[in-house]
Design a protein around this motif. Sequence first.
Motif, PDB file in Angstrom:
ATOM      1  N   UNK A   5      21.287  35.137  55.001  1.00 24.24           N
ATOM      2  CA  UNK A   5      21.292  35.263  53.637  1.00 24.24           C
ATOM      3  C   UNK A   5      22.224  34.474  52.727  1.00 24.24           C
ATOM      4  N   UNK A   6      23.441  34.297  53.240  1.00 24.95           N
ATOM      5  CA  UNK A   6      24.490  33.468  52.435  1.00 24.95           C
ATOM      6  C   UNK A   6      24.047  31.956  52.617  1.00 24.95           C
ATOM      7  N   UNK A   7      23.613  31.810  53.513  1.00 28.14           N
ATOM      8  CA  UNK A   7      23.249  30.221  53.642  1.00 28.14           C
ATOM      9  C   UNK A   7      22.182  29.902  52.905  1.00 28.14           C
ATOM     10  N   UNK A   8      21.179  30.879  52.750  1.00 29.01           N
ATOM     11  CA  UNK A   8      20.029  30.599  51.783  1.00 29.01           C
ATOM     12  C   UNK A   8      20.636  30.711  50.153  1.00 29.01           C
ATOM     13  N   UNK A   9      21.542  31.562  50.181  1.00 31.05           N
ATOM     14  CA  UNK A   9      22.076  31.697  48.702  1.00 31.05           C
ATOM     15  C   UNK A   9      22.928  30.591  48.263  1.00 31.05           C
ATOM     16  N   UNK A  10      23.416  29.830  49.232  1.00 35.48           N
ATOM     17  CA  UNK A  10      24.320  28.573  48.949  1.00 35.48           C
ATOM     18  C   UNK A  10      23.360  27.487  48.704  1.00 35.48           C
ATOM     19  N   UNK A  93      38.064  32.867  52.918  1.00 44.19           N
ATOM     20  CA  UNK A  93      38.629  34.040  52.561  1.00 44.19           C
ATOM     21  C   UNK A  93      38.014  35.388  53.451  1.00 44.19           C
ATOM     22  N   UNK A  94      36.612  35.313  53.287  1.00 43.94           N
ATOM     23  CA  UNK A  94      36.035  36.477  53.956  1.00 43.94           C
ATOM     24  C   UNK A  94      36.102  36.458  55.329  1.00 43.94           C
ATOM     25  N   UNK A  95      36.413  34.992  56.032  1.00 50.96           N
ATOM     26  CA  UNK A  95      36.383  34.827  57.502  1.00 50.96           C
ATOM     27  C   UNK A  95      37.602  35.729  57.935  1.00 50.96           C
ATOM     28  N   UNK A  96      38.644  35.666  57.218  1.00 50.68           N
ATOM     29  CA  UNK A  96      39.839  36.180  57.372  1.00 50.68           C
ATOM     30  C   UNK A  96      39.915  37.598  57.266  1.00 50.68           C
ATOM     31  N   UNK A  97      38.927  38.434  56.538  1.00 53.82           N
ATOM     32  CA  UNK A  97      38.806  39.848  56.227  1.00 53.82           C
ATOM     33  C   UNK A  97      37.497  40.237  56.910  1.00 53.82           C
ATOM     34  N   UNK A  98      36.834  39.799  57.775  1.00 56.41           N
ATOM     35  CA  UNK A  98      35.705  40.279  58.543  1.00 56.41           C
ATOM     36  C   UNK A  98      35.802  41.593  59.166  1.00 56.41           C
ATOM     37  N   UNK A 100      37.136  44.151  57.925  1.00 55.36           N
ATOM     38  CA  UNK A 100      37.187  45.081  56.708  1.00 55.36           C
ATOM     39  C   UNK A 100      35.850  45.940  56.656  1.00 55.36           C
ATOM     40  N   UNK A 101      34.783  45.122  56.845  1.00 55.14           N
ATOM     41  CA  UNK A 101      33.453  45.533  56.475  1.00 55.14           C
ATOM     42  C   UNK A 101      32.471  45.153  57.564  1.00 55.14           C
ATOM     43  N   UNK A 102      31.783  46.198  58.089  1.00 55.59           N
ATOM     44  CA  UNK A 102      30.779  46.198  59.008  1.00 55.59           C
ATOM     45  C   UNK A 102      29.567  45.403  58.212  1.00 55.59           C
ATOM     46  N   UNK A 103      29.340  45.501  57.152  1.00 64.48           N
ATOM     47  CA  UNK A 103      28.220  44.607  56.488  1.00 64.48           C
ATOM     48  C   UNK A 103      28.960  43.503  55.878  1.00 64.48           C
ATOM     49  N   UNK A 104      28.852  42.260  56.372  1.00 65.64           N
ATOM     50  CA  UNK A 104      29.312  41.053  56.035  1.00 65.64           C
ATOM     51  C   UNK A 104      28.772  40.747  54.722  1.00 65.64           C
ATOM     52  N   UNK A 105      27.423  40.798  54.483  1.00 69.77           N
ATOM     53  CA  UNK A 105      26.942  40.453  53.074  1.00 69.77           C
ATOM     54  C   UNK A 105      27.594  41.177  51.931  1.00 69.77           C
ATOM     55  N   UNK A 106      28.060  42.532  52.380  1.00 71.16           N
ATOM     56  CA  UNK A 106      28.433  43.449  51.278  1.00 71.16           C
ATOM     57  C   UNK A 106      29.740  42.805  51.002  1.00 71.16           C
ATOM     58  N   UNK A 109      29.574  39.905  48.693  1.00 75.34           N
ATOM     59  CA  UNK A 109      29.375  40.078  47.456  1.00 75.34           C
ATOM     60  C   UNK A 109      30.357  40.739  46.665  1.00 75.34           C
ATOM     61  N   UNK A 110      31.328  41.457  47.388  1.00 76.76           N
ATOM     62  CA  UNK A 110      32.533  41.915  46.594  1.00 76.76           C
ATOM     63  C   UNK A 110      33.454  40.782  46.510  1.00 76.76           C
ATOM     64  N   UNK A 111      33.530  39.709  47.142  1.00 80.22           N
ATOM     65  CA  UNK A 111      34.336  38.731  47.064  1.00 80.22           C
ATOM     66  C   UNK A 111      33.787  37.999  45.768  1.00 80.22           C
ATOM     67  N   UNK A 112      32.579  37.613  45.950  1.00 76.08           N
ATOM     68  CA  UNK A 112      32.221  36.945  44.795  1.00 76.08           C
ATOM     69  C   UNK A 112      32.403  37.766  43.378  1.00 76.08           C
ATOM     70  N   UNK A 113      32.279  38.775  43.340  1.00 75.39           N
ATOM     71  CA  UNK A 113      32.417  39.709  42.042  1.00 75.39           C
ATOM     72  C   UNK A 113      33.989  39.592  41.478  1.00 75.39           C
TER      73      UNK A 113
END
Length: 252
Positions: A5-10, A93-98, A100-106, A109-113
């Motif tokens: 999902x994120x690769x496609x989004x990028x 940044x997300x990699x260091x916090x993976x 925290x959240x079982x849903x990595x796309x979530x 999205x929180x990081x982008x916000x």
Amino acid sequence: MPSKFRLQDRRCVETEIREERYSELLRSLQDHQVLFRQFSSWDDLLKFMRKGSSQDPRKNELLRAMLDAYKADNDRRWPVLLLVVFWPGLESLCLCRQLWESDLDELWQATVIVFLESLRRVDTTKRPTRLVQKIINDTAHHLHDEYRRRWRRTDGEVLTDWDTLQGLAANRLHYEPERLHVMDAHDAAVWRLRVHVDEGRISEADFNLVVGTRIYGHSISDYARSSGESYEALKKRRQRAEACIRDHELSE
């Protein structure tokens, strides 16, 4: 943190900024900012921004001009452009916090916000240098605030063994103490350990293991189940990484 999902989004946003309406924005900048005239497209600017040191003063000035333009006209194209510029840093940044959240796309999205909120808050008149670091650190800080609220709502906030944390990360603050005003204790500790990766003492995998099990409270058994590695192998790898960190700390 692979994510289709994120690769496609990028790819989608990188394609979007090649549209004529974005080229018009670049030409408008070039009319008023000489520094932008070296770039024939936003792709050229991205190549420049992603190579070399983030502390390059030219990158700071380019980013300052883009942020000032965004504040001046509030054009919706600017958040897209700035997101593409910061994309690799936000993924790290997300990699260091993976954990925290079982849903990595979530998590993404929180990081982008919070990143977009950080863009709106930054005051370039009060920050003459290191804008890249300021925005990334603000994003990390506010992302942790967001997840801390979520943990409290679900009674799932993780408590840290601060004695262990400080033992692992002692004396790392002398590198860049100005970072502390935008970091809480968790993020400061993660950053201190990141220094050991950057200086080649431990691997990225070791960093994730130590951060996950020492700072965010996951057990080695949990980590073994999620990674597919054996408990004993992970335990020994963490011991070696921590010994390497301690040996370096004691030698300073």
